[in-house]
Structures are given as C-alpha cells and as structure tokens.
Design a protein around this motif. Structure first.
Motif, PDB file in Angstrom:
ATOM      1  N   ILE A 305      75.219 103.069  64.345  1.00 46.91           N
ATOM      2  CA  ILE A 305      75.877 103.481  63.099  1.00 46.91           C
ATOM      3  C   ILE A 305      77.093 104.348  63.420  1.00 46.91           C
ATOM      4  O   ILE A 305      78.163 104.200  62.806  1.00 46.91           O
ATOM      5  CB  ILE A 305      74.887 104.230  62.195  1.00 46.91           C
ATOM      6  CG1 ILE A 305      73.797 103.265  61.692  1.00 46.91           C
ATOM      7  CG2 ILE A 305      75.592 104.872  61.011  1.00 46.91           C
ATOM      8  CD1 ILE A 305      72.685 103.942  60.930  1.00 46.91           C
ATOM      9  N   LEU A 308      79.886 102.117  64.618  1.00 49.41           N
ATOM     10  CA  LEU A 308      80.539 101.432  63.498  1.00 49.41           C
ATOM     11  C   LEU A 308      81.498 102.367  62.768  1.00 49.41           C
ATOM     12  O   LEU A 308      82.618 101.974  62.400  1.00 49.41           O
ATOM     13  CB  LEU A 308      79.490 100.885  62.538  1.00 49.41           C
ATOM     14  CG  LEU A 308      78.749  99.621  62.955  1.00 49.41           C
ATOM     15  CD1 LEU A 308      77.569  99.343  62.033  1.00 49.41           C
ATOM     16  CD2 LEU A 308      79.688  98.426  62.961  1.00 49.41           C
ATOM     17  N   ASN A 309      81.077 103.613  62.554  1.00 50.10           N
ATOM     18  CA  ASN A 309      81.950 104.576  61.871  1.00 50.10           C
ATOM     19  C   ASN A 309      83.204 104.846  62.681  1.00 50.10           C
ATOM     20  O   ASN A 309      84.311 104.928  62.134  1.00 50.10           O
ATOM     21  CB  ASN A 309      81.190 105.879  61.611  1.00 50.10           C
ATOM     22  CG  ASN A 309      80.119 105.719  60.545  1.00 50.10           C
ATOM     23  OD1 ASN A 309      80.231 104.863  59.673  1.00 50.10           O
ATOM     24  ND2 ASN A 309      79.067 106.523  60.622  1.00 50.10           N
ATOM     25  N   PHE A 313      84.496 101.334  60.253  1.00 48.87           N
ATOM     26  CA  PHE A 313      83.636 100.704  59.243  1.00 48.87           C
ATOM     27  C   PHE A 313      82.707 101.772  58.686  1.00 48.87           C
ATOM     28  O   PHE A 313      81.760 102.204  59.345  1.00 48.87           O
ATOM     29  CB  PHE A 313      82.838  99.558  59.867  1.00 48.87           C
ATOM     30  CG  PHE A 313      82.188  98.655  58.851  1.00 48.87           C
ATOM     31  CD1 PHE A 313      82.909  97.629  58.261  1.00 48.87           C
ATOM     32  CD2 PHE A 313      80.869  98.831  58.481  1.00 48.87           C
ATOM     33  CE1 PHE A 313      82.320  96.791  57.325  1.00 48.87           C
ATOM     34  CE2 PHE A 313      80.264  98.012  57.553  1.00 48.87           C
ATOM     35  CZ  PHE A 313      80.995  96.987  56.972  1.00 48.87           C
ATOM     36  N   ASP A 314      82.978 102.213  57.446  1.00 50.45           N
ATOM     37  CA  ASP A 314      82.246 103.314  56.821  1.00 50.45           C
ATOM     38  C   ASP A 314      80.970 102.771  56.190  1.00 50.45           C
ATOM     39  O   ASP A 314      80.938 102.389  55.022  1.00 50.45           O
ATOM     40  CB  ASP A 314      83.129 103.996  55.774  1.00 50.45           C
ATOM     41  CG  ASP A 314      82.528 105.303  55.274  1.00 50.45           C
ATOM     42  OD1 ASP A 314      81.391 105.628  55.682  1.00 50.45           O
ATOM     43  OD2 ASP A 314      83.183 106.001  54.493  1.00 50.45           O
ATOM     44  N   LEU A 315      79.882 102.753  56.972  1.00 47.39           N
ATOM     45  CA  LEU A 315      78.636 102.174  56.509  1.00 47.39           C
ATOM     46  C   LEU A 315      78.003 102.984  55.377  1.00 47.39           C
ATOM     47  O   LEU A 315      77.251 102.449  54.564  1.00 47.39           O
ATOM     48  CB  LEU A 315      77.662 102.068  57.685  1.00 47.39           C
ATOM     49  CG  LEU A 315      76.539 101.027  57.572  1.00 47.39           C
ATOM     50  CD1 LEU A 315      77.120  99.632  57.487  1.00 47.39           C
ATOM     51  CD2 LEU A 315      75.596 101.135  58.748  1.00 47.39           C
ATOM     52  N   CYS A 318      78.238 101.818  51.797  1.00 47.07           N
ATOM     53  CA  CYS A 318      77.452 100.657  51.379  1.00 47.07           C
ATOM     54  C   CYS A 318      76.168 101.055  50.672  1.00 47.07           C
ATOM     55  O   CYS A 318      75.570 100.235  49.969  1.00 47.07           O
ATOM     56  CB  CYS A 318      77.120  99.785  52.593  1.00 47.07           C
ATOM     57  SG  CYS A 318      78.558  99.106  53.443  1.00 47.07           S
ATOM     58  N   LEU A 337      76.192  91.261  55.551  1.00 48.14           N
ATOM     59  CA  LEU A 337      76.137  92.706  55.347  1.00 48.14           C
ATOM     60  C   LEU A 337      74.731  93.146  54.956  1.00 48.14           C
ATOM     61  O   LEU A 337      74.252  94.200  55.417  1.00 48.14           O
ATOM     62  CB  LEU A 337      77.143  93.115  54.268  1.00 48.14           C
ATOM     63  CG  LEU A 337      77.227  94.621  53.989  1.00 48.14           C
ATOM     64  CD1 LEU A 337      77.623  95.381  55.243  1.00 48.14           C
ATOM     65  CD2 LEU A 337      78.209  94.908  52.864  1.00 48.14           C
ATOM     66  N   LEU A 341      72.408  95.895  56.997  1.00 45.61           N
ATOM     67  CA  LEU A 341      71.815  97.076  56.370  1.00 45.61           C
ATOM     68  C   LEU A 341      70.300  97.075  56.506  1.00 45.61           C
ATOM     69  O   LEU A 341      69.680  98.112  56.764  1.00 45.61           O
ATOM     70  CB  LEU A 341      72.215  97.128  54.893  1.00 45.61           C
ATOM     71  CG  LEU A 341      73.703  97.341  54.606  1.00 45.61           C
ATOM     72  CD1 LEU A 341      73.983  97.207  53.113  1.00 45.61           C
ATOM     73  CD2 LEU A 341      74.176  98.697  55.101  1.00 45.61           C
ATOM     74  N   ILE A 518      85.887 100.043  52.728  1.00 50.99           N
ATOM     75  CA  ILE A 518      84.794 100.272  53.676  1.00 50.99           C
ATOM     76  C   ILE A 518      85.258 100.001  55.097  1.00 50.99           C
ATOM     77  O   ILE A 518      84.940 100.746  56.022  1.00 50.99           O
ATOM     78  CB  ILE A 518      83.585  99.389  53.311  1.00 50.99           C
ATOM     79  CG1 ILE A 518      83.027  99.823  51.951  1.00 50.99           C
ATOM     80  CG2 ILE A 518      82.503  99.460  54.381  1.00 50.99           C
ATOM     81  CD1 ILE A 518      81.922  98.928  51.429  1.00 50.99           C
ATOM     82  N   MET A 521      84.901  94.586  59.846  1.00 50.01           N
ATOM     83  CA  MET A 521      83.844  94.496  60.840  1.00 50.01           C
ATOM     84  C   MET A 521      84.470  94.469  62.231  1.00 50.01           C
ATOM     85  O   MET A 521      85.341  93.634  62.514  1.00 50.01           O
ATOM     86  CB  MET A 521      83.009  93.234  60.602  1.00 50.01           C
ATOM     87  CG  MET A 521      81.708  93.202  61.371  1.00 50.01           C
ATOM     88  SD  MET A 521      80.538  94.483  60.873  1.00 50.01           S
ATOM     89  CE  MET A 521      80.172  94.003  59.187  1.00 50.01           C
TER      90      MET A 521
END
Length: 666
Positions: A305, A308-309, A313-315, A318, A337, A341, A518, A521
């Motif tokens: 996570i 990704l940030n 990509f601001d999870l 979501c 997606l 998650l 967001i 990817m």
C-alpha cells in the motif's frame, strides 16, 4: 518539354492551363469542367504546394465549419417556415379559400425538408433546431435530471458535421484531430505532389476507419507519382519567396506573464503496431517480490500500500466511504480495482470474509469465503445461471436486512455486474435491493463494493427515484475509470483499461470531481497479463505478492442438487456434534427417527441455519418458516408448516403461530 512552364490566368488560376511546347503545339489539358469545379471548393492549392501547409489546413477546416453552419441554418429555417406556414394555413382555413392550399404546399415543403435532412444526416429531426433521437428528446424533456443530462451531452461539433457531405465529414474529423500529423507528413513531400498526397491520406483515413499509412509507405507510393500538371508553378515559386520585412518604428510593447497551459499527450495515429498504454506519472523502485514474500502477510500488505501511494496511486480515496461504487465503461478496470481492494483487505485482516456475487464467469483467482457466480451452476446455461446468482444475492441482502446492526463488520460484500444481476429480478425486488444498498446497508457494518456499468447513476436506479435521488448519492463514493482502444491487427481493435482512476460525479461518471484524482496504476503492477486478452493485469500481478491468497477452484453446485442436499442433510443429522449435556435421551432419538422425512429435513435445516456464522439467529430464537424452506429448496411453504406441526406434536420443538419454530434443547 518543360511541364513547369505555364501560362498564368489571373482570373481563375486553378483552372487547367494549356501548356505550350517549344514548337507551339498545344497540349491537351488533364482536367475537366467537373473536376475544375471540385478543385475550386478547396483553398488555393498553390499555397499547399508552396509549403504553407499548416495555414492551408486551418483554412480548409474553417471552410468546412462555415459550410456546415450555413447548411444548418438553411435546413432549420426551411423546417421552421414550412411548419409555421402549414400551421397557419390549417388554423385559418375558414378565413380564406387559399389557406388550405397554402397549408398543403407548406406541408409538402416541410416533409421534403425533413426527408432531405434525414437523407443527409441519417437522423430524424422533425423539430427545427433540435437534433438527435427525437423520442429520447421528448423523454428527456419530462425529467429535470434527464433534461440537464441531455443538454450537457449535446456536442455542437458533431451536430455541425451532420450537415456536411459524407466525404467532407471524414475530412473534417481528420483535419481537426490530426493537423500535426498531416503537417509532418506533407512537409516531407516535394512540391507538385502535396495535394495528391493529402487526398491519398484522406482516402486511407476513410478506408481504414481512422488509420494512417506509415511515412515509409507514403514515400514508397509517391515515388511512382509525377507532379500534378494542373498546378501553377509560377505562383508556387512566388509564394515560396520570403516575405519582405517592413522595418518601422513601433512602440515598446508591454510584456506580461501568460498563464501556463495544461499539456496533454496528443492522440497518435493508429497503425499495425500496438500502442503502449499510458505510463505512470511517478517512477519509483518497484517492490522486490522476494523481499516482500519474506514479510508476514499483514506487513507485506502495508508495504505494498505504501509503494502504491509513493507511485502516485492514492488507495485511501477508494475506501473513503463504507459503500463504494466503481463505475464507468466496459473494460475500464472496475473489476480489477475491486480485486485489488479485496486482496489487500484480506491480507491486512485475515479474519475478514469476502462474499462475492457476480454475473458471468470473469473471476479473479483470489480467495473468497463465499463466491456465487455462473460457474457455481455448471449445468445451467448462462442466463439461467446468472438468474440464480441474482436470486441468491437478493436473499442474501434480505438476510442482511433482518440482521442486527453491526453484525457484518468483518464482511466485505462485492457485487460485480450489478446492473446485469438486478435486471434478472422483478421491478419490486430490484427497487428494494437498490434502496437497501444505498440507504440502510451501511448500518449492518459491512464494507460494500458495487461494480456499475453505465454513464450515470440513473443507469441503475432509473429516473423515477421518488425524490430520493440526493439520498442515493450521499454516503457513497463513486470511483470512475476509463478505457481506450488499441489495434491488434490492421482491421481489429480491442478495448483495454488505461489504469486511471478518479472520484467521479454520480450524474456523469466520466467527470472528475474536485480533488478527485486517485492516480494511474503504476507500471510495476502490470507485469502479469490477463489470460484472455493478453493485456496487463494488475490484480493477477498483486496475487504474485500473496500466493497464499490464490484460489483457482470455484464452488460448484452438484448436478442433482436436491438429492445430494437431502442425503447430506440426513448424514449430517447423524454426525452432528452436540454437547453431552444437551444430547437427546434414547427415547427422544427413537422419536426423531420416527418422524417423516420432511420433518427431519426441517430439523436439519434449522441446525444448519443456527450453525451458519453468517446468520444472527441463536438457539433461543424462533426461526421463520420462510427461512427454512429458502434454505432447503426441496421443501415448499406448506410442507414446511406441516413438518413444523409434526415436530411440535413430537415435543421436539415449539411453535409460535404455527409458522415459526424453536427446537428444544437436545
């Protein structure tokens, strides 16, 4: 013979010029009267041949645009005048004997105008100044939301294009979308061949549905083409001369800082090679899979996570609300997606249970505690299996509605293809399901993800919301995605996800709300490919970091489900583990064995419902008969009630109102 030596005709230099040989023998012209008129429809071609390509293309685009505007004005006025004349003649027929004649003539003119417009634009537009589907327009005018959506979707450029000739429409699209590419292509062509090259590129653009040949193919073809003898090369040479610079005293200008524009990647022409997908905006060192696999499950999820940030990509956006609707066009990456998650949620909290309902068989191979899909019913065809999934989902939500608040806190409910599933329900069931999900489901504690295919929320909930449109949009996050088409061969294209996600406007899923980006990817999440289309698959890539969460088998209902279920229930009845202090005495066991088969089914169904951790019932509850015969499909309502009476008479259970049952301690 020097073909570049022409006589100049100042009044009309685009007409064919008769060349003179040294012996004064006239050379016949190439062009005809018809083609001369066609060439006059273009801006002066000598400017194109002289290298003023960008200016010529802009002039041609403006010419087509103005021509379309004039055609539209004429068409709308003809409809308006004839319609008004027919109406006046029909109303005033009693005042003048000529009024009916005028109404008839105006009516014929109106029909002719509408028919001509239909023939040119292939769209029925009987009302002046209104284009598009006439029935959709009438339907939209009766609803405020639909009316606003109809006007927002109206495209002025497309409307104007409908008033051009078919070939001119393609030409306008080509110039408007690919001016930079045309300029680059034509600059590489020698004078005398540029107008032919322009027409050849247009023909290819039309034939290949928006495709262009490569530069090499253009040069190979033009190598066999001779310069156009109809061009006035004296004018070309004059236009190629540099313009004299006039030096004069001018006042000192005042300079200001212009606002910086937002730069975007211009579309590239499709060709036989696959176009690369957009790159991630931020590049970081991708996580090492061996290092990640050495971490415990929870720490591994936290590390991914964070990666990704850091990749942009601001999870967290979501899951900013308890209910999330992932929406957009087909093949946009909605299911991808949801899978990401769900996998990360399961890794963070292994006790989390994932309950997944979906139409179709496009399933990602990760563990689900309850998975209901088309593959669950292999003996049924696609539509029948999806209908069974829809009914299972409806019953599941009914059970959730009856549960106490907060009892589903460890559940993640995923509803994929919500529109397709809800279409298998009747209107009452569909309306109840939508209202429950969007207004009360969050009280039960579950995290809910819904995949919605459409352009706006009304695609699913419909236009008749009974005043609850704003309620449906509150407390719910809408995540949009986008897709693009890429060529896989010369005449075939497929839609793939771009990997971009954003918080979307519920009234228009393609619009991004303020601060709603967001992200894209990242590239390190696109290593694995989808087994069907061969395109990058972020969900399957993520599963490489969580091999313990991979699940390749799916729950399948036995072929003879009723017989198998009954047999298993009877076997479980004998094998059921019961505390020693609660066991039936020998006479009670003998009493149970003397019960009918239907009564034994009811007893077994009650025990299974009580043992199911998803249900909120306890041994002290009275179970409704409807829950029993829904659990055991071999029983109907009347048979269940008769069996309950038999159990009560045998003093194994007690009833309330003849419809509910509670087993005595055993």
């Amino acid at each position: 013979m020097n073909i570049y030596n022409h006589e100049i005709e100042p009044p009309d230099h685009q007409h064919c010029v008769v060349q003179q040989s040294p012996s004064s023998v006239p050379i016949p012209p190439l062009g005809t009267k018809e083609t001369a008129r066609l060439r006059e429809n273009y801006p002066v071609i000598e400017y194109l041949e002289a290298g003023k390509i960008a200016s010529w293309l802009v002039e041609r685009q403006d010419q087509l645009l103005m021509r379309a505007k004039e055609e539209r004005v004429g068409m709308n006025l003809s409809k308006l005048l004839t319609l008004a004349g027919g109406a006046v003649g029909a109303i005033c027929y009693a005042t003048s004997p000529l009024a009916p004649v005028g109404a008839l003539i105006a009516g014929i003119g109106y029909v002719w105008a509408v028919a001509s417009d239909l023939n040119n634009s292939h769209s029925f537009a009987p009302i002046p100044f209104i284009r598009g589907n006439f029935l959709e327009f009438l339907s939209a005018m009766g609803d405020s939301e639909a009316r606003e959506k109809w006007f927002s979707d109206k495209n002025e450029i497309v409307d104007l294009m409908n008033h051009l000739e078919p070939l001119e429409r393609y030409e306008f699209v080509m110039i408007r979308g690919y001016t930079n590419i045309l300029t680059d292509f034509l600059h590489q062509v020698e004078p005398g061949k540029r107008f032919y090259a322009y027409r050849w590129l247009l023909d290819n653009f039309i034939n290949f549905k928006g495709g262009f040949p490569t530069v090499q193919q253009l040069h190979e073809h033009l190598a066999t083409v001779t310069p156009d003898p109809r061009i006035n090369y004296q004018h070309v040479e004059m236009l190629q001369q540099p313009l004299p610079q006039v030096l004069q005293s001018v006042p000192q200008p005042t300079f200001i800082e212009l606002p910086k524009p937002a730069f975007i990647e211009l579309p590239k022409p499709p060709n036989a090679e696959s176009a690369p997908l957009p790159k991630t905006p931020t590049s970081i060192q991708p996580p090492d899979i061996l290092t990640m696999l050495s971490l415990p499950l929870r720490e591994r999820a936290i590390a991914l996570i964070d990666a990704l940030n850091r990749s942009g990509f601001d999870l967290a956006k979501c899951i900013k609300d308890q209910i999330t609707i992932i929406c957009g066009n087909q093949r946009g990456g909605k299911g991808t997606l949801i899978a990401i998650l769900a996998i990360l949620s399961k890794a963070l909290e292994p006790v989390t249970k994932i309950h997944y309902f979906t139409a179709g068989d496009d399933i990602f191979p990760f563990q689900c505690d309850r998975l209901i899909c088309r593959l669950t019913y292999p003996k049924l065809d696609g539509a029948e299996a999806d209908a069974k999934v829809a009914l299972e989902l409806y019953n599941y939500l009914k059970e959730m509605d009856n549960a106490t608040q907060g009892i589903y806190q460890d559940i993640i409910l995923v509803i994929d293809e919500a529109v397709a599933l809800s279409d298998y329900l009747d209107d009452t069931q569909k309306q109840w399901m939508i209202r429950f999900l969007l207004t009360r489901a969050n009280k039960k504690g579950a995290q809910i993800f819904v995949v919605l295919h459409g352009k706006h929320l009304s695609t699913w909930v419909g236009k008749n919301t009974n005043g609850m449109a704003d309620t449906f949009k509150s407390g719910v996050s809408f995540i949009g995605c986008e897709s693009t088409s890429i060529p896989v061969s010369a005449l075939k294209r497929i839609s793939v996800a771009t990997g971009r996600y954003f918080l979307a406007d519920p009234d228009a899923f393609e619009k991004v709300i303020k601060d709603g980006e967001i992200g894209m990817m990242p590239g390190w999440m696109k290593v694995e490919n989808h087994p069907v289309n061969g395109q990058p698959d972020p969900a399957r890539t993520l599963l490489k970091f969580f091999p313990e969460l991979v699940e390749d088998t799916f729950p399948v209902q036995p072929a003879d489900s009723h017989t198998a279920t009954t047999k298993q229930q009877l076997e479980n009845l004998l094998k059921l583990e019961i505390p020693q202090s609660d066991r039936l005495t020998s006479p009670q066991e003998q009493t149970t064995s003397r019960l009918s088969e239907k009564a034994q089914k009811v007893i077994q169904a009650v025990k299974e419902i009580l043992n199911d951790s998803l249900n909120h019932y306890t041994a002290s509850h009275f179970l409704p008969a409807r829950d029993i015969y829904r659990h055991d499909r071999t029983l109907n309502a009347q048979e269940t009630k008769d069996a309950i009476d038999e159990i009560v008479q045998a003093k194994i259970g007690e009833s309330r109102g003849g419809n509910d049952i509670r087993l005595l301690k055993m």
